[in-house]
Scaffold this motif. Structure first.
Motif, PDB file in Angstrom:
ATOM      1  N   LEU A  72       0.824  -1.209   0.000  1.00  0.00           N
ATOM      2  CA  LEU A  72       0.000   0.000   0.000  1.00  0.00           C
ATOM      3  C   LEU A  72       0.859   1.260   0.000  1.00  0.00           C
ATOM      4  O   LEU A  72       0.546   2.245  -0.692  1.00  0.00           O
ATOM      5  CB  LEU A  72      -0.934  -0.008   1.216  1.00  0.00           C
ATOM      6  CG  LEU A  72      -2.049  -1.066   1.201  1.00  0.00           C
ATOM      7  CD1 LEU A  72      -2.828  -1.043   2.510  1.00  0.00           C
ATOM      8  CD2 LEU A  72      -2.986  -0.840   0.022  1.00  0.00           C
ATOM      9  N   VAL A  73       1.953   1.252   0.749  1.00  0.00           N
ATOM     10  CA  VAL A  73       2.850   2.414   0.758  1.00  0.00           C
ATOM     11  C   VAL A  73       3.507   2.596  -0.609  1.00  0.00           C
ATOM     12  O   VAL A  73       3.568   3.712  -1.156  1.00  0.00           O
ATOM     13  CB  VAL A  73       3.927   2.249   1.859  1.00  0.00           C
ATOM     14  CG1 VAL A  73       4.984   3.343   1.740  1.00  0.00           C
ATOM     15  CG2 VAL A  73       3.287   2.288   3.239  1.00  0.00           C
ATOM     16  N   LEU A  75       2.391   1.538  -3.421  1.00  0.00           N
ATOM     17  CA  LEU A  75       1.342   1.906  -4.373  1.00  0.00           C
ATOM     18  C   LEU A  75       1.135   3.422  -4.391  1.00  0.00           C
ATOM     19  O   LEU A  75       1.009   4.039  -5.459  1.00  0.00           O
ATOM     20  CB  LEU A  75       0.039   1.192  -4.011  1.00  0.00           C
ATOM     21  CG  LEU A  75      -1.184   1.520  -4.878  1.00  0.00           C
ATOM     22  CD1 LEU A  75      -0.961   1.056  -6.316  1.00  0.00           C
ATOM     23  CD2 LEU A  75      -2.447   0.879  -4.292  1.00  0.00           C
ATOM     24  N   ALA A  76       1.107   4.020  -3.204  1.00  0.00           N
ATOM     25  CA  ALA A  76       0.924   5.473  -3.119  1.00  0.00           C
ATOM     26  C   ALA A  76       2.092   6.215  -3.759  1.00  0.00           C
ATOM     27  O   ALA A  76       1.890   7.194  -4.509  1.00  0.00           O
ATOM     28  CB  ALA A  76       0.773   5.887  -1.649  1.00  0.00           C
ATOM     29  N   ILE A  77       3.326   5.762  -3.502  1.00  0.00           N
ATOM     30  CA  ILE A  77       4.493   6.430  -4.081  1.00  0.00           C
ATOM     31  C   ILE A  77       4.521   6.266  -5.599  1.00  0.00           C
ATOM     32  O   ILE A  77       4.774   7.217  -6.348  1.00  0.00           O
ATOM     33  CB  ILE A  77       5.793   5.885  -3.460  1.00  0.00           C
ATOM     34  CG1 ILE A  77       5.803   6.116  -1.946  1.00  0.00           C
ATOM     35  CG2 ILE A  77       7.012   6.538  -4.095  1.00  0.00           C
ATOM     36  CD1 ILE A  77       7.001   5.527  -1.245  1.00  0.00           C
ATOM     37  N   ASN A  79       2.064   5.713  -7.653  1.00  0.00           N
ATOM     38  CA  ASN A  79       1.006   6.507  -8.292  1.00  0.00           C
ATOM     39  C   ASN A  79       1.403   7.980  -8.380  1.00  0.00           C
ATOM     40  O   ASN A  79       1.137   8.659  -9.383  1.00  0.00           O
ATOM     41  CB  ASN A  79      -0.304   6.359  -7.529  1.00  0.00           C
ATOM     42  CG  ASN A  79      -1.007   5.053  -7.837  1.00  0.00           C
ATOM     43  OD1 ASN A  79      -0.866   4.507  -8.928  1.00  0.00           O
ATOM     44  ND2 ASN A  79      -1.766   4.533  -6.885  1.00  0.00           N
ATOM     45  N   SER A  80       2.045   8.489  -7.326  1.00  0.00           N
ATOM     46  CA  SER A  80       2.433   9.911  -7.330  1.00  0.00           C
ATOM     47  C   SER A  80       3.548  10.195  -8.339  1.00  0.00           C
ATOM     48  O   SER A  80       3.633  11.295  -8.887  1.00  0.00           O
ATOM     49  CB  SER A  80       2.886  10.327  -5.928  1.00  0.00           C
ATOM     50  OG  SER A  80       4.033   9.587  -5.526  1.00  0.00           O
TER      51      SER A  80
END
Length: 344
Positions: A72-73, A75-77, A79-80
């Protein structure tokens, strides 16, 4: 250790040749995530190891939790930074999440082992600083030994979904259920195809099993360990069957010894003999597996067969006789084990 982790993470992430800012971000976030999660994981595992033993430490559950958090971490990076827009983006994200989880699991396993050793040493009156020197040596030796051995096994047999040679039979790959499960979870999160309903059902089932176990232990002499149920759900039958057979053998041998009206000290002596015998089987099987893997790698490297120890034809090997011989050997070992444990 943090400085060492920064170097290891950088060497891993830099292979993708990302922009400097993105590379530094992945390195720093990955190290912070591994250290922060590893801190709590080490406390939990060491507590369980000191209280009960390493066999009751929830390593598998920690691995699943760690891969979800790491994915999840990442994934966030990703995507950004638009990582998923590059051809190898999803593969890179999956590998980075698994790499982070592997560090967390290493922290869990080392804390497990060290606390178990320190606990044992305390009980027998060992010198603490000498134990700590031995533990440090164990970590160093393990770091040099484990990686080459795993690579040797990979080159000889391969793992599910990762075979070193294209002509290998996937059915002969070494089972790695925990690794396969973590890979499946990571890929499911990054591809947005993970069935979260199953995750929530598992969480609910875990809570129910814990409550049932507490109720049984308080009101009866029976128990329903949630960890054992979880292992039964995801481990393949080929790994579960020997565990079940061993549990029944242990139960009946315990009944047999108690019928002899032996005192607790004598019963423990019989159990200790059985534990040593079973431990020898585990260690012996592991050593022979590594030696055979080494022979296979040497044979393949020199242009030979992947079955250098084969002494029968392919038709014989694919028939029922090898399975029957293996079953006979298994039954023989069981009877010999029972004799060793129950003999005076």
């Amino acid at each position: 250790m943090v400085i060492a982790l920064l170097g290891v993470f950088y060497s891993f992430v830099s292979i993708e040749n990302l922009p400097v800012i993105q590379t530094i971000t992945f390195v720093v976030v990955g190290v912070i995530l591994a250290v922060m999660t590893g801190f709590f994981v080490a406390a939990a595992c060491a507590y369980m190891a000191g209280l009960i033993g390493t066999s009751s430490s929830p390593i598998s559950g920690i691995g699943i939790l760690a891969i979800i958090i790491s994915s999840l971490v990442m994934l966030a990076i990703c995507n950004s930074f638009g990582i998923f827009e590059i051809p190898s983006g999803e593969k890179f994200a999956t590998a980075t999440a698994i790499f982070t989880t592997s560090i967390i699991l290493a922290i869990a396993c080392i804390s497990n082992d060290n606390m178990q050793d320190l606990k044992t040493g305390y009980l027998v009156g060992a010198t603490p600083w000498r134990q700590q020197v031995a533990l440090l040596l164990g970590c160093i030796v393990g770091a040099f030994v484990i990686a080459p051995v795993l690579n040797l096994l990979y080159e000889a047999y391969g793992f599910p979904g990762a075979l070193p040679r294209s002509n290998m039979n996937p059915e002969n790959a070494l089972a790695a259920p925990q690794a396969a499960l973590m890979t499946t979870i990571a890929q499911g999160i990054f591809s947005a195809q993970l069935e979260w309903n199953y995750i929530f059902i598992g969480m609910g089932l875990g809570v129910i099993l814990v409550l049932i176990n507490v109720l049984l232990t308080k009101t009866t002499k029976y128990a329903l360990p949630p960890l054992a149920v979880g292992m039964g759900i995801y481990l393949p039958p080929s790994l579960q069957t020997p565990i079940v057979i061993g549990a029944f053998i242990g139960y009946f041998l315990d009944k047999l010894l108690r019928k002899r009206n032996l005192n607790d000290e004598s019963i423990e002596e019989h159990k200790r003999r059985g534990t040593l015998f079973a431990s020898g089987l585990i260690v012996g099987e592991s050593i022979m597996g590594v030696l055979i893997a080494g022979l296979i790698v040497v044979s393949v490297t020199n242009g030979g067969s992947e079955k250098p120890l084969s002494i029968v034809s392919a038709e014989f090997a694919s028939g029922m006789m090898p399975d029957l011989l293996g079953l006979f050997a298994f039954v023989f070992v069981i009877f010999y084990f029972c004799k060793i444990v129950s003999s005076k």
